[in-house]
Scaffold this motif. Sequence first.
Motif, short mmCIF file in Angstrom:
data_model
loop_
_atom_site.label_atom_id
_atom_site.label_comp_id
_atom_site.label_asym_id
_atom_site.label_seq_id
_atom_site.Cartn_x
_atom_site.Cartn_y
_atom_site.Cartn_z
N TRP A 1 0.38 9.77 5.32
CA TRP A 1 -1.14 9.56 5.45
C TRP A 1 -1.71 10.10 3.88
N ALA A 2 -0.99 11.26 3.29
CA ALA A 2 -1.26 11.52 1.94
C ALA A 2 -0.83 10.31 0.83
N LEU A 3 0.25 9.89 1.33
CA LEU A 3 0.63 8.59 0.36
C LEU A 3 -0.06 7.51 0.61
N GLU A 4 -0.55 7.24 1.68
CA GLU A 4 -1.17 5.83 2.12
C GLU A 4 -2.53 6.05 1.28
N GLN A 5 -3.18 7.36 1.56
CA GLN A 5 -4.35 7.54 0.81
C GLN A 5 -4.43 7.38 -0.77
N ALA A 6 -3.28 7.46 -1.33
CA ALA A 6 -2.86 7.33 -2.91
C ALA A 6 -2.62 5.97 -3.06
N MET A 7 -2.47 4.94 -2.25
CA MET A 7 -1.94 3.65 -2.57
C MET A 7 -2.95 3.11 -3.49
N PRO A 8 -2.78 2.17 -4.44
CA PRO A 8 -1.09 1.71 -4.58
C PRO A 8 -0.40 2.43 -5.66
N LEU A 9 -0.77 3.41 -6.25
CA LEU A 9 -0.16 4.15 -7.19
C LEU A 9 0.86 5.09 -6.71
N GLY A 10 0.52 5.77 -5.36
CA GLY A 10 1.20 6.67 -4.77
C GLY A 10 1.12 8.14 -5.52
N LEU A 11 1.95 9.08 -5.20
CA LEU A 11 1.85 10.46 -5.73
C LEU A 11 3.29 10.63 -6.42
N GLY B 1 10.66 10.68 -14.13
CA GLY B 1 9.97 10.97 -12.93
C GLY B 1 9.89 9.52 -12.02
N PHE B 2 9.14 9.92 -11.02
CA PHE B 2 9.01 8.99 -9.96
C PHE B 2 7.60 9.14 -9.23
N ARG B 3 7.10 8.03 -8.59
CA ARG B 3 6.05 8.20 -7.73
C ARG B 3 6.52 7.64 -6.33
N LEU B 4 5.80 8.21 -5.25
CA LEU B 4 6.28 8.00 -3.70
C LEU B 4 5.14 6.95 -3.21
N VAL B 5 5.61 5.99 -2.57
CA VAL B 5 4.50 5.18 -1.82
C VAL B 5 5.12 4.91 -0.24
N PRO B 6 4.36 4.79 0.74
CA PRO B 6 4.86 4.34 1.90
C PRO B 6 5.51 2.85 2.03
N SER B 7 6.67 2.82 2.62
CA SER B 7 7.09 1.48 2.77
C SER B 7 6.18 0.78 3.75
N ASP B 8 6.40 -0.52 4.19
CA ASP B 8 5.82 -1.14 5.16
C ASP B 8 6.16 -0.44 6.62
N SER B 9 7.43 -0.18 6.72
CA SER B 9 7.75 0.39 7.93
C SER B 9 7.20 1.98 8.14
N GLY B 10 6.93 2.49 6.70
CA GLY B 10 6.23 3.93 7.08
C GLY B 10 4.91 3.80 7.24
N LEU B 11 4.17 2.66 7.00
CA LEU B 11 2.88 2.39 7.45
C LEU B 11 2.84 2.19 8.62
N LEU B 12 3.45 1.33 9.31
CA LEU B 12 3.75 1.24 10.74
C LEU B 12 3.80 2.44 11.43
N LEU B 13 4.82 3.31 11.00
CA LEU B 13 5.15 4.52 11.83
C LEU B 13 3.95 5.43 11.69
#
Length: 143
Positions: free
Chosen positions: A45-55, A95-107
Amino acid sequence: MTNPNSPATASWIALFRAQKRARTAIDSALNSANLPPLEQYDVLWALEQAMPLGLRPYELEQAVLLPQHGISRLTSQMVKQDLLVRLPCPDDKRGFRLVPSDSGLLLRQRMWQIYQPVITDFFQAKLAPDEVQELMQLLCRTG
């Protein structure tokens, strides 16, 4: 100093007891539906809210209620499960940023179908709309 028997202390204890009961009910409902625990929902949820850049991981740590070592372990596991994607960080080559994958969004959406009714049972069904609003305002004042 606040008295251990004061209304403020009793309210504090009641708040944490309610959170613990709700958390147990949510995790139980998710487990019964063969879904991951609430921690994964919180991350998604936190990463979805931060899309498209992620966190960045440290930003994610601030957005959820887990210690840094818990975030690292959990997000590494979720990357291996193809629920999260690590993206290069343009301003920090290491460094890196994290974003949900399509399967993460569906989950996350599937988990919400189980999570939301528990919120209703534990919270909305027991409080009037004006009480919900007042509680939110009171809790927001504490930070």
